[in-house]
Write a protein that holds these residues in place. Structure first.
Motif, PDB file in Angstrom:
ATOM      1  N   VAL A 635       0.867  -1.182   0.000  1.00 56.95           N
ATOM      2  CA  VAL A 635       0.000   0.000   0.000  1.00 56.95           C
ATOM      3  C   VAL A 635       0.901   1.228   0.000  1.00 56.95           C
ATOM      4  CG1 VAL A 635      -1.787   1.272   1.247  1.00 56.95           C
ATOM      5  CG2 VAL A 635      -1.806  -1.222   1.276  1.00 56.95           C
ATOM      6  N   THR A 636       0.678   2.128  -0.953  1.00 61.93           N
ATOM      7  CA  THR A 636       1.537   3.302  -1.098  1.00 61.93           C
ATOM      8  C   THR A 636       0.698   4.572  -1.172  1.00 61.93           C
ATOM      9  OG1 THR A 636       1.547   3.414  -3.512  1.00 61.93           O
ATOM     10  CG2 THR A 636       3.071   1.854  -2.494  1.00 61.93           C
ATOM     11  N   GLN A 637       1.391   5.708  -1.276  1.00 64.82           N
ATOM     12  CA  GLN A 637       0.710   6.999  -1.384  1.00 64.82           C
ATOM     13  C   GLN A 637       0.093   7.218  -2.765  1.00 64.82           C
ATOM     14  OE1 GLN A 637       4.183   9.225  -0.156  1.00 64.82           O
ATOM     15  NE2 GLN A 637       3.158   9.902   1.690  1.00 64.82           N
ATOM     16  N   TYR A 664      -4.180   8.118   2.500  1.00 64.00           N
ATOM     17  CA  TYR A 664      -3.158   7.167   2.936  1.00 64.00           C
ATOM     18  C   TYR A 664      -2.829   7.408   4.403  1.00 64.00           C
ATOM     19  CZ  TYR A 664       1.377   4.756   3.181  1.00 64.00           C
ATOM     20  OH  TYR A 664       2.425   3.945   3.532  1.00 64.00           O
ATOM     21  N   GLU A 666      -0.370   6.866   7.007  1.00 63.72           N
ATOM     22  CA  GLU A 666       1.053   6.515   7.106  1.00 63.72           C
ATOM     23  C   GLU A 666       1.322   5.616   8.309  1.00 63.72           C
ATOM     24  OE1 GLU A 666       5.136   6.387   6.679  1.00 63.72           O
ATOM     25  OE2 GLU A 666       3.812   7.360   5.239  1.00 63.72           O
ATOM     26  N   LYS A 669      -0.494   2.208   7.674  1.00 65.66           N
ATOM     27  CA  LYS A 669      -0.141   1.666   6.354  1.00 65.66           C
ATOM     28  C   LYS A 669      -1.376   1.115   5.634  1.00 65.66           C
ATOM     29  CE  LYS A 669       4.251   2.423   7.081  1.00 65.66           C
ATOM     30  NZ  LYS A 669       4.928   3.527   6.412  1.00 65.66           N
ATOM     31  N   LEU A 671      -5.085   2.440   3.182  1.00 66.24           N
ATOM     32  CA  LEU A 671      -5.833   3.486   2.477  1.00 66.24           C
ATOM     33  C   LEU A 671      -7.263   3.474   3.001  1.00 66.24           C
ATOM     34  CD1 LEU A 671      -4.819   3.122  -1.299  1.00 66.24           C
ATOM     35  CD2 LEU A 671      -3.878   4.688   0.382  1.00 66.24           C
TER      36      LEU A 671
END
Length: 712
Positions: A635-637, A664, A666, A669, A671
């Motif tokens: 999972v990323t930005q 997101y 942080e 981690k 969404l």
């Protein structure tokens, strides 16, 4: 030269020093007139490296700017990071502070903002010491009066302008090798000259050849190296037999994949009367044929390792050796360096010996056939190897004992399936699947691990010059980040700065065994671990939970194995009595060879991964519009990565996640959907549709088709 530089710097750092001109300094340091120009050049060099500065009156003083040298790794988005030797954390460099540095350049950087809890230290690149590349592989785009090359390496940072006179024989959409004639500066692109046309982008084999050219891999052996290999002949030189333990009457097997041609390890297991096991691991005595500083050896140092690029292999040694006299082919006399170990019922090696041997392999076995014997699943195979069934049963027993002992010690049993790419006759990817392994693979792995540990421990206590396989403890910060992901599954790794044990990781891996999230958690743990490397100093191996470890078992394809074979042979031949002067020389050489082997291994790993990525994207180019089930692997930005059952991974960008905006988190981690509170986290099952695949960019894009995700 370095000593003279240090002398100047020490002088300038003394309390009594006041800024001086070059002539004044030369006078005090008693520099002869004949050496004055050399002295001025040294001052200029120190100034160019920001170690000293010169004021308007041409007087020199020590620079107040603290600078470091390091290698710049550039991100596709323009920013990058610099790894400094003896400094744990990397330095972040923004695009504005990159000074037109390219990926891989050696640079001088100054710290402009120190590290904090929230972010890394930030730096500004003051100078590029050395560009990593002077040639680049890419796609040529012809714009009539000029052209440009788009590099395959997207981190390179710039397209390369090509004037018409430098086109050579390149045509539009050709893969080319371009010589850089001018590096980028002040907003201008790099300039270059096409020196080789590799072929059309869609032509068979061009993708793999492009990788070879991009990394400047030595894919052809010099003629004199091949000639030296041919001189070794096809049969052993019988004059050395009296110096060896003759085991040609013993039942010994090689166990490998069906396609293997360079067979460098053979095994035998015997059950002793006291209930213990005797494990013999016989390794091809490559060092007998590849002498130090020979043409073969010098070429092997350059290569460092064999590289496996799907349908193509770039071997460390010529095939005349690797598939010939060094390969432990069944029914043929072969020289070995052997390790015999007595192992008790709990898997502990209670005694061992290492010696030079001669063997004749009884049968060349495959993993598939050994597994069929153990499973008793194929009557034809069982009948063929009927008289050896007990041998394989003993192997299975011992392998289980060894593995259980390792697991108790904290051995990280990472069950991450490798990809198996099926190619057609033109080298085009026609299928991608998981590489299936079975317990027969495990047998050989456990035996090789045990031999590697035994050899490493023996030569550590001899205080011999050696090359070890080192895998240090993971960083605490990375473990903290890992725990943020593991929290979503209800797991946690306990660790502090004084206490990081493999057993903690091993416990989590055992807990996820057989669960849906096993693959994802294994991958997360793998990303947390440091990269193993070669060193002349023993520092243990975290992943194997071992105090002593080396690579001993593959001298045909790895240089460190070949190097330590020479050390072992030298000790055996000299009855373990080596002169101190020679030991020191070998220590120095071990350090050099460990460093160069680690560097070559990094390149090989990168090439092999990129080859797989290219072929996965090529395969998925024909799957546009198809629906698959997968698991969220990251999972990323900017979106989520999803891994399919066949090991292919693709990205679902934010715009392809549906009709709402996602935030997101942080810390967790995950969404979170702004409107629906829908959560996307690692390990979730999703259905995707393939919407884009590009083998040139090595990218695969998905969109969410349907999902099984929960709502808060």
């Amino acid at each position: 030269m370095e000593e003279k530089e240090e002398l100047i710097l020490r002088f300038m750092k003394t309390e009594d020093y006041v800024p001086m001109k070059a002539k004044e300094m030369a006078l005090i340091l008693m520099v002869p007139k004949s050496k004055y120009n050399e002295f001025v050049n040294l001052l200029n060099k120190l100034e160019s490296e920001y170690k000293i500065v010169k004021n308007r009156k041409n007087r020199y003083r020590i620079s107040e700017i603290e600078t470091f040298e390091g290698i710049y790794r550039k991100n596709q988005k323009g920013f990058g990071f610099i790894k400094i030797e003896n400094r744990e954390d990397e330095i972040y460099v923004s695009k504005e502070n990159s000074n037109n540095a390219l990926n891989g350049d050696k640079v001088i950087v100054e710290i402009i903002e120190e590290k904090s809890k929230e972010k890394k230290a930030e730096g500004r690149i003051l100078k590029i010491i050395k560009h990593e590349k002077d040639t680049v592989v890419g796609i040529f785009q012809n714009n009539k009066n000029f052209g440009f090359v788009v590099p395959d390496d997207k981190s390179f940072g710039t397209d390369i302008f090509i004037s018409k006179k430098n086109f050579g024989k390149a045509r539009n959409n050709h893969k080319v090798l371009v010589q850089i004639t001018k590096y980028p500066e002040k907003g201008k692109k790099a300039e270059g000259k096409i020196i080789e046309v590799i072929g059309n982008v869609n032509e068979a084999g061009v993708d793999m050849l492009s990788l070879i050219k991009e990394y400047d891999l030595p894919y052809k052996f010099p003629e004199e190296v091949i000639e030296e290999a041919k001189k070794q002949g096809d049969e052993i030189d019988k004059k050395d037999i009296p110096n060896r333990v003759d085991l040609r009457d013993k039942i010994i097997f090689t166990i490998d994949g069906e396609d293997a041609k360079d067979l460098d390890d053979a095994v035998r297991v015997e059950k002793l009367e006291n209930g213990n096991y005797k494990l013999d691991v016989h390794i091809a005595d490559v060092s007998y044929y590849v002498k130090q500083d020979s043409k073969l050896d010098k070429e092997a140092v350059i290569r460092g390792t064999s590289i496996y690029m799907l349908g193509r292999v770039i071997p460390m040694l010529p095939r005349e050796l690797s598939n010939g006299i060094c390969s432990l082919n069944a029914g043929e006399d072969r020289y070995t360096l052997s390790c015999s170990m007595e192992i008790d019922k709990k898997g502990k090696v209670i005694s061992s010996s290492v010696y030079k041997g001669i063997i004749k392999v009884t049968e060349r076995m495959t993993y598939t056939d050994v597994q069929k014997i153990l499973d008793k699943s194929d009557e034809k195979v069982l009948k063929r190897y009927e008289k050896y069934i007990e041998e394989f049963e003993n192997m299975k027993e011992l392998a289980i004992i060894l593995k259980n002992r390792r697991l108790e010690q904290g051995y990280l049993n990472l069950d991450i399936p490798e990809s198996k790419i099926i190619l057609d006759t033109d080298g085009k990817a026609i299928d991608v699947k998981k590489y299936e392994t079975n317990f027969a693979n495990e047998i050989i792995e456990q035996f090789m691990l045990t031999a590697n540990e035994t050899i490493a421990e023996k030569f550590y206590w001899l205080d011999a010059p050696f090359i070890y396989r080192v895998h240090e403890n993971p960083d605490l910060e990375k473990i903290t980040e890992l725990n943020k992901f593991l929290f979503n599954f209800g797991y946690k790794i306990k660790a502090n700065k004084d206490n990081v044990y493999p057993k903690e990781f091993s416990k989590v891996l055992e807990e996820v065994k057989g669960k849906e999230e096993e693959r994802v958690v294994s991958n997360l743990i793998l990303r947390t671990l440091k990269v193993a490397r070669y060193e002349a100093e023993n520092k243990g191996h975290f992943g194997i939970a071992s105090k002593y470890y080396c690579h001993f078992t593959s001298p045909i394809r790895r240089y460190p194995d070949l190097f330590i074979h020479r050390i072992i042979s030298k000790y055996i031949e000299n009855n373990y009595d080596i002169k101190e002067k020679e030991i020191q020389k070998l220590y120095d050489l071990a350090e050099k060879r460990a460093d160069s082997s680690s560097e070559r291994e990094k390149i090989a790993t990168k090439v092999e991964r990129e080859a797989i990525d290219i072929k996965k994207a090529e395969y998925m180019e024909n799957k546009i519009g198809e629906i698959y089930e997968g698991i969220v692997s990251s999972v990323t930005q900017f979106g989520i990565f999803v891994e399919l059952e066949n090991t292919v991974e693709g990205l679902i960008r934010f715009e392809n996640l549906g009709d709402e905006y996602f935030i997101y988190d942080e810390n967790k981690k995950i969404l979170i959907g702004e409107r629906t509170n829908k959560i996307y986290k690692i390990g979730d099952k999703v259905k995707i549709k393939v919407i884009k695949a590009n083998k040139l960019l090595r990218q695969i894009d998905f969109e969410l088709y349907n999902d099984f995700l929960h709502v808060i």
